[in-house]
Design a protein around this motif. Structure first.
Motif, PDB file in Angstrom:
ATOM      1  N   UNK A   1       0.816  -1.204   0.000  1.00  0.00           N
ATOM      2  CA  UNK A   1       0.000   0.000   0.000  1.00  0.00           C
ATOM      3  C   UNK A   1       0.852   1.257   0.000  1.00  0.00           C
ATOM      4  N   UNK A   2       0.472   2.249  -0.789  1.00  0.00           N
ATOM      5  CA  UNK A   2       1.223   3.501  -0.878  1.00  0.00           C
ATOM      6  C   UNK A   2       0.443   4.652  -0.265  1.00  0.00           C
ATOM      7  N   UNK A   3      -0.665   4.363   0.403  1.00  0.00           N
ATOM      8  CA  UNK A   3      -1.469   5.405   1.019  1.00  0.00           C
ATOM      9  C   UNK A   3      -1.567   5.139   2.515  1.00  0.00           C
ATOM     10  N   UNK A   4      -1.175   6.115   3.320  1.00  0.00           N
ATOM     11  CA  UNK A   4      -1.330   6.046   4.766  1.00  0.00           C
ATOM     12  C   UNK A   4      -2.767   6.432   5.077  1.00  0.00           C
ATOM     13  N   UNK A   5      -3.557   5.445   5.529  1.00  0.00           N
ATOM     14  CA  UNK A   5      -4.987   5.680   5.716  1.00  0.00           C
ATOM     15  C   UNK A   5      -5.280   6.791   6.703  1.00  0.00           C
ATOM     16  N   UNK A   6      -4.528   6.852   7.808  1.00  0.00           N
ATOM     17  CA  UNK A   6      -4.771   7.880   8.818  1.00  0.00           C
ATOM     18  C   UNK A   6      -4.463   9.265   8.262  1.00  0.00           C
ATOM     19  N   UNK A   7      -3.321   9.407   7.619  1.00  0.00           N
ATOM     20  CA  UNK A   7      -2.939  10.704   7.047  1.00  0.00           C
ATOM     21  C   UNK A   7      -3.928  11.129   5.968  1.00  0.00           C
ATOM     22  N   UNK A   8      -4.353  10.158   5.153  1.00  0.00           N
ATOM     23  CA  UNK A   8      -5.319  10.473   4.097  1.00  0.00           C
ATOM     24  C   UNK A   8      -6.617  11.003   4.695  1.00  0.00           C
ATOM     25  N   UNK A   9      -7.084  10.372   5.785  1.00  0.00           N
ATOM     26  CA  UNK A   9      -8.325  10.814   6.428  1.00  0.00           C
ATOM     27  C   UNK A   9      -8.176  12.226   6.985  1.00  0.00           C
ATOM     28  N   UNK A  10      -7.050  12.504   7.631  1.00  0.00           N
ATOM     29  CA  UNK A  10      -6.823  13.839   8.192  1.00  0.00           C
ATOM     30  C   UNK A  10      -6.775  14.884   7.074  1.00  0.00           C
ATOM     31  N   UNK A  11      -6.091  14.571   5.992  1.00  0.00           N
ATOM     32  CA  UNK A  11      -6.021  15.511   4.866  1.00  0.00           C
ATOM     33  C   UNK A  11      -7.392  15.694   4.220  1.00  0.00           C
ATOM     34  N   UNK A  12      -8.166  14.611   4.135  1.00  0.00           N
ATOM     35  CA  UNK A  12      -9.508  14.716   3.565  1.00  0.00           C
ATOM     36  C   UNK A  12     -10.395  15.616   4.417  1.00  0.00           C
ATOM     37  N   UNK A  13     -10.318  15.465   5.740  1.00  0.00           N
ATOM     38  CA  UNK A  13     -11.096  16.313   6.633  1.00  0.00           C
ATOM     39  C   UNK A  13     -10.628  17.766   6.553  1.00  0.00           C
ATOM     40  N   UNK A  14      -9.321  17.962   6.423  1.00  0.00           N
ATOM     41  CA  UNK A  14      -8.781  19.317   6.259  1.00  0.00           C
ATOM     42  C   UNK A  14      -9.299  19.949   4.977  1.00  0.00           C
ATOM     43  N   UNK A  15      -9.321  19.166   3.896  1.00  0.00           N
ATOM     44  CA  UNK A  15      -9.853  19.614   2.618  1.00  0.00           C
ATOM     45  C   UNK A  15     -11.316  20.029   2.752  1.00  0.00           C
ATOM     46  N   UNK A  16     -12.114  19.190   3.419  1.00  0.00           N
ATOM     47  CA  UNK A  16     -13.544  19.485   3.579  1.00  0.00           C
ATOM     48  C   UNK A  16     -13.766  20.709   4.460  1.00  0.00           C
ATOM     49  N   UNK A  17     -12.984  20.840   5.531  1.00  0.00           N
ATOM     50  CA  UNK A  17     -13.142  21.974   6.435  1.00  0.00           C
ATOM     51  C   UNK A  17     -12.778  23.276   5.739  1.00  0.00           C
TER      52      UNK A  17
END
Length: 294
Positions: A149-165
């Motif tokens: 896997x090349x995606x860190x699930x936790x980091x991706x979730x935090x960045x996704x929430x940052x994007x949405x906010x």
């Protein structure tokens, strides 16, 4: 141009402060609460001294105060996520995601308010979506195989929430312009939202202090005050730049310069590593921001 440069430096300084305070373990809630108190205080001082761009008027109404409260909640939540994202993903990627989130109000303007995007804007929205996923890609773990896997699930979730906010704040400002902009000052509304963010944070800080006897440290107070001054400066200097230069130039130039400078400082000072996908994502984000302003 000097005001635009100062706006960029203030915005990048916010990321630098988040990076430093995250590494030193300073309480985020106290930091952000003091930040909004300081920002409102700076605005009040400038207004009293007849300095700055703050002006206009507000026509109070329950709906306006409700919207300001909602924006205040989004502001402190978005700042909290941005500060946390700088820890788990790095300053350059966190700021990149926050800046490219401008695609959300563009999409809402099309679907909600019927503002059909131009061809370049449509392409810009598509590129921004691709840019987000490239920016959010993380390094393979050392023990992962070549096809691991090349995606860190936790980091991706935090960045996704940052994007949405980040996008939600911009979307809320679009709602303000549509519903209240004709009779109310955008700057004064933002200051009202800053005040609401402070009150939300103050309730959390005081409640935790009374319940757990955990009160803000001197470091949190000091860095929070610095962050508030810089935070207000980013808004003040950007508004001054818009008054001097064309908006279609100022806004993309501001966002692009912030992303590029944050990436450079992240690599040079904080030893952040960018994968090739991250680099492509930041590059696509630059192109997307230009297209969204055409």
């Amino acid at each position: 141009m000097i005001d635009l440069l100062l706006a960029v430096l203030c915005s990048v300084s916010i990321g630098m402060i988040f990076k430093h305070t995250g590494r030193t373990g300073i309480d985020r809630t106290a930091l952000l609460t003091v930040n909004y108190a300081a920002a409102v205080g700076v605005a009040a001082l400038l207004m009293g001294g007849g300095v700055g761009t703050v002006g206009g008027q507000l026509s109070p109404s329950p709906a306006l105060f409700g919207l300001a409260g909602g924006v205040g909640g989004l502001l402190i939540a978005g700042f909290f996520l941005l500060s946390y994202a700088t820890d788990v993903a790095g300053m350059s990627l966190a700021i990149g995601v926050m800046r490219v989130s401008v695609v959300i109000p563009f999409l809402a303007s099309w679907l909600v308010w019927g503002e059909v995007p131009s061809g370049p804007q449509g392409l810009g929205m598509a590129l921004a979506a691709v840019a987000f996923f490239l920016i959010a890609r993380k390094h393979r773990s050392p023990d992962a195989g070549e096809r691991g896997p090349s995606v860190d699930g936790h980091a991706f979730l935090v960045l996704a929430l940052t994007f949405c906010a980040g996008g939600s704040v911009d979307l809320s400002m679009k709602a303000f312009e549509e519903g209240f902009g004709a009779q109310n000052s955008r700057v004064l509304f933002l200051l009202l939202a800053f005040g609401a963010a402070f009150l939300i944070g103050a309730v959390l800080v005081v409640g935790r202090g009374l319940w757990r006897d955990q009160w803000p440290t001197g470091a949190a107070l000091g860095w929070g005050a610095v962050l508030g001054v810089v935070n207000y400066g980013s808004l003040e200097f950007l508004l001054r730049a818009v008054a001097e230069l064309p908006g279609p130039f100022v806004f993309p130039a501001n966002n692009i310069a912030i992303m590029v400078l944050a990436a450079a400082l992240g690599v040079a000072i904080w030893d952040e590593r960018l994968t090739r996908a991250n680099q492509w994502g930041l590059g696509l984000a630059v192109v997307a921001l230009i297209l969204l302003r055409l």
